[in-house]
Design a protein around this motif. Sequence first.
Motif, PDB file in Angstrom:
ATOM      1  N   TRP A 169      -6.540  -5.770 -18.437  1.00  0.00           N
ATOM      2  CA  TRP A 169      -5.815  -5.007 -17.400  1.00  0.00           C
ATOM      3  C   TRP A 169      -6.310  -5.747 -15.960  1.00  0.00           C
ATOM      4  CZ3 TRP A 169      -9.177  -3.404 -13.284  1.00  0.00           C
ATOM      5  CH2 TRP A 169     -10.550  -3.777 -13.091  1.00  0.00           C
ATOM      6  N   ASP A 170      -7.218  -6.765 -15.836  1.00  0.00           N
ATOM      7  CA  ASP A 170      -7.392  -7.446 -14.555  1.00  0.00           C
ATOM      8  C   ASP A 170      -7.039  -8.952 -14.730  1.00  0.00           C
ATOM      9  OD1 ASP A 170      -9.186  -8.292 -16.496  1.00  0.00           O
ATOM     10  OD2 ASP A 170     -10.805  -8.014 -14.826  1.00  0.00           O
ATOM     11  N   ASP A 171      -5.894  -9.048 -15.479  1.00  0.00           N
ATOM     12  CA  ASP A 171      -5.524 -10.355 -15.602  1.00  0.00           C
ATOM     13  C   ASP A 171      -4.907 -10.895 -13.860  1.00  0.00           C
ATOM     14  OD1 ASP A 171      -3.590 -12.658 -15.672  1.00  0.00           O
ATOM     15  OD2 ASP A 171      -2.558 -12.197 -17.458  1.00  0.00           O
ATOM     16  N   PRO A 172      -5.403 -11.822 -13.673  1.00  0.00           N
ATOM     17  CA  PRO A 172      -5.176 -12.345 -12.098  1.00  0.00           C
ATOM     18  C   PRO A 172      -3.893 -12.822 -11.693  1.00  0.00           C
ATOM     19  CG  PRO A 172      -6.894 -13.897 -13.055  1.00  0.00           C
ATOM     20  CD  PRO A 172      -6.665 -12.721 -14.266  1.00  0.00           C
ATOM     21  N   SER A 173      -3.034 -13.296 -13.142  1.00  0.00           N
ATOM     22  CA  SER A 173      -1.722 -13.595 -12.765  1.00  0.00           C
ATOM     23  C   SER A 173      -0.862 -12.490 -12.444  1.00  0.00           C
ATOM     24  CB  SER A 173      -1.235 -14.452 -14.116  1.00  0.00           C
ATOM     25  OG  SER A 173      -1.130 -13.604 -15.117  1.00  0.00           O
ATOM     26  N   LEU A 174      -1.219 -11.277 -13.015  1.00  0.00           N
ATOM     27  CA  LEU A 174      -0.310  -9.948 -12.706  1.00  0.00           C
ATOM     28  C   LEU A 174      -0.507  -9.313 -11.318  1.00  0.00           C
ATOM     29  CD1 LEU A 174      -0.609  -8.616 -16.377  1.00  0.00           C
ATOM     30  CD2 LEU A 174       1.201  -9.944 -15.185  1.00  0.00           C
ATOM     31  N   SER A 175      -1.810  -9.567 -11.005  1.00  0.00           N
ATOM     32  CA  SER A 175      -2.138  -8.869  -9.535  1.00  0.00           C
ATOM     33  C   SER A 175      -1.779  -7.481  -9.535  1.00  0.00           C
ATOM     34  CB  SER A 175      -1.713  -9.559  -8.294  1.00  0.00           C
ATOM     35  OG  SER A 175      -2.184 -10.917  -8.502  1.00  0.00           O
ATOM     36  N   ILE A 176      -1.894  -6.768 -10.436  1.00  0.00           N
ATOM     37  CA  ILE A 176      -1.728  -5.273 -10.420  1.00  0.00           C
ATOM     38  C   ILE A 176      -2.675  -4.443  -9.682  1.00  0.00           C
ATOM     39  CG2 ILE A 176      -1.712  -3.201 -11.952  1.00  0.00           C
ATOM     40  CD1 ILE A 176      -0.806  -4.947 -14.368  1.00  0.00           C
ATOM     41  N   ASP A 177      -2.424  -3.669  -8.972  1.00  0.00           N
ATOM     42  CA  ASP A 177      -3.085  -2.906  -7.959  1.00  0.00           C
ATOM     43  C   ASP A 177      -3.289  -1.417  -8.528  1.00  0.00           C
ATOM     44  OD1 ASP A 177      -4.358  -2.005  -5.820  1.00  0.00           O
ATOM     45  OD2 ASP A 177      -2.441  -1.302  -4.724  1.00  0.00           O
ATOM     46  N   TRP A 178      -4.282  -1.353  -9.427  1.00  0.00           N
ATOM     47  CA  TRP A 178      -4.472  -0.353 -10.251  1.00  0.00           C
ATOM     48  C   TRP A 178      -5.339   0.925  -9.216  1.00  0.00           C
ATOM     49  CZ3 TRP A 178      -3.023   0.230 -15.150  1.00  0.00           C
ATOM     50  CH2 TRP A 178      -2.828  -0.741 -15.863  1.00  0.00           C
ATOM     51  N   PRO A 179      -4.949   1.994  -9.430  1.00  0.00           N
ATOM     52  CA  PRO A 179      -5.714   3.095  -8.469  1.00  0.00           C
ATOM     53  C   PRO A 179      -6.935   3.587  -8.755  1.00  0.00           C
ATOM     54  CG  PRO A 179      -3.839   4.107  -9.946  1.00  0.00           C
ATOM     55  CD  PRO A 179      -3.852   2.645 -10.317  1.00  0.00           C
ATOM     56  N   LEU A 180      -8.001   2.699  -8.800  1.00  0.00           N
ATOM     57  CA  LEU A 180      -8.954   3.077  -9.249  1.00  0.00           C
ATOM     58  C   LEU A 180     -10.021   3.636  -8.600  1.00  0.00           C
ATOM     59  CD1 LEU A 180     -10.127  -0.663 -11.012  1.00  0.00           C
ATOM     60  CD2 LEU A 180      -9.200   1.528 -12.100  1.00  0.00           C
ATOM     61  N   GLN A 181     -10.706   4.432  -8.848  1.00  0.00           N
ATOM     62  CA  GLN A 181     -11.903   5.183  -8.070  1.00  0.00           C
ATOM     63  C   GLN A 181     -13.157   5.027  -8.531  1.00  0.00           C
ATOM     64  OE1 GLN A 181     -10.524   9.134  -8.418  1.00  0.00           O
ATOM     65  NE2 GLN A 181      -8.614   8.820  -7.242  1.00  0.00           N
ATOM     66  N   GLY A 182     -13.449   3.688  -8.967  1.00  0.00           N
ATOM     67  CA  GLY A 182     -14.876   3.352  -9.460  1.00  0.00           C
ATOM     68  C   GLY A 182     -14.513   2.226 -10.383  1.00  0.00           C
ATOM     69  N   PRO A 183     -15.696   1.757 -11.162  1.00  0.00           N
ATOM     70  CA  PRO A 183     -15.342   1.044 -12.529  1.00  0.00           C
ATOM     71  C   PRO A 183     -14.183   1.439 -13.419  1.00  0.00           C
ATOM     72  CG  PRO A 183     -17.682   1.210 -12.013  1.00  0.00           C
ATOM     73  CD  PRO A 183     -16.843   2.005 -11.001  1.00  0.00           C
ATOM     74  N   PRO A 184     -13.607   0.655 -14.097  1.00  0.00           N
ATOM     75  CA  PRO A 184     -12.718   1.285 -15.119  1.00  0.00           C
ATOM     76  C   PRO A 184     -13.444   1.668 -16.402  1.00  0.00           C
ATOM     77  CG  PRO A 184     -12.273  -0.908 -14.830  1.00  0.00           C
ATOM     78  CD  PRO A 184     -13.114  -0.561 -13.740  1.00  0.00           C
ATOM     79  N   VAL A 185     -13.173   2.797 -17.263  1.00  0.00           N
ATOM     80  CA  VAL A 185     -13.602   2.852 -18.512  1.00  0.00           C
ATOM     81  C   VAL A 185     -12.625   2.275 -19.550  1.00  0.00           C
ATOM     82  CG1 VAL A 185     -14.387   4.697 -20.037  1.00  0.00           C
ATOM     83  CG2 VAL A 185     -14.765   4.946 -17.593  1.00  0.00           C
ATOM     84  N   LEU A 186     -13.013   1.046 -20.274  1.00  0.00           N
ATOM     85  CA  LEU A 186     -12.405   0.536 -21.145  1.00  0.00           C
ATOM     86  C   LEU A 186     -12.569   0.783 -22.525  1.00  0.00           C
ATOM     87  CD1 LEU A 186     -11.862  -2.709 -19.203  1.00  0.00           C
ATOM     88  CD2 LEU A 186     -10.354  -0.978 -19.117  1.00  0.00           C
TER      89      LEU A 186
END
Length: 104
Positions: A58-75
């Motif tokens: 989800w946090d692959d730096p090559s994608l730079s996805i701006d996830w609308p997180l409101q804290g640490p993700p639950v994976l």
Amino acid sequence: VVELETGRWSSYWLDAREPAALWIPPGLALGFCAVEPSLVWYKLDQPRHPATERVVAWDDPSLSIDWPLQGPPVLSERDRRGGTLQEVCAELRDFLRRSEEDRS
């Protein structure tokens, strides 16, 4: 939604108060971020094939996805083990090459 060949991504906001469906064609990766407790349903156009399933981090730096997180993700455990887009594409190319060789 990520295009595997280019790494380009698009985001779509879905809301239960305005039900909608989103079709993800073959060759694209899907990820989602629930900003409140949610139920997500998947409908497949062909039987599931676990041997070809891969997880892109989800946090692959090559994608730079701006996830609308409101804290640490639950994976999920599976999502914690995701590889980079480059690694996943290489694995899928190897799988397809081996499949072609097996049919020859």
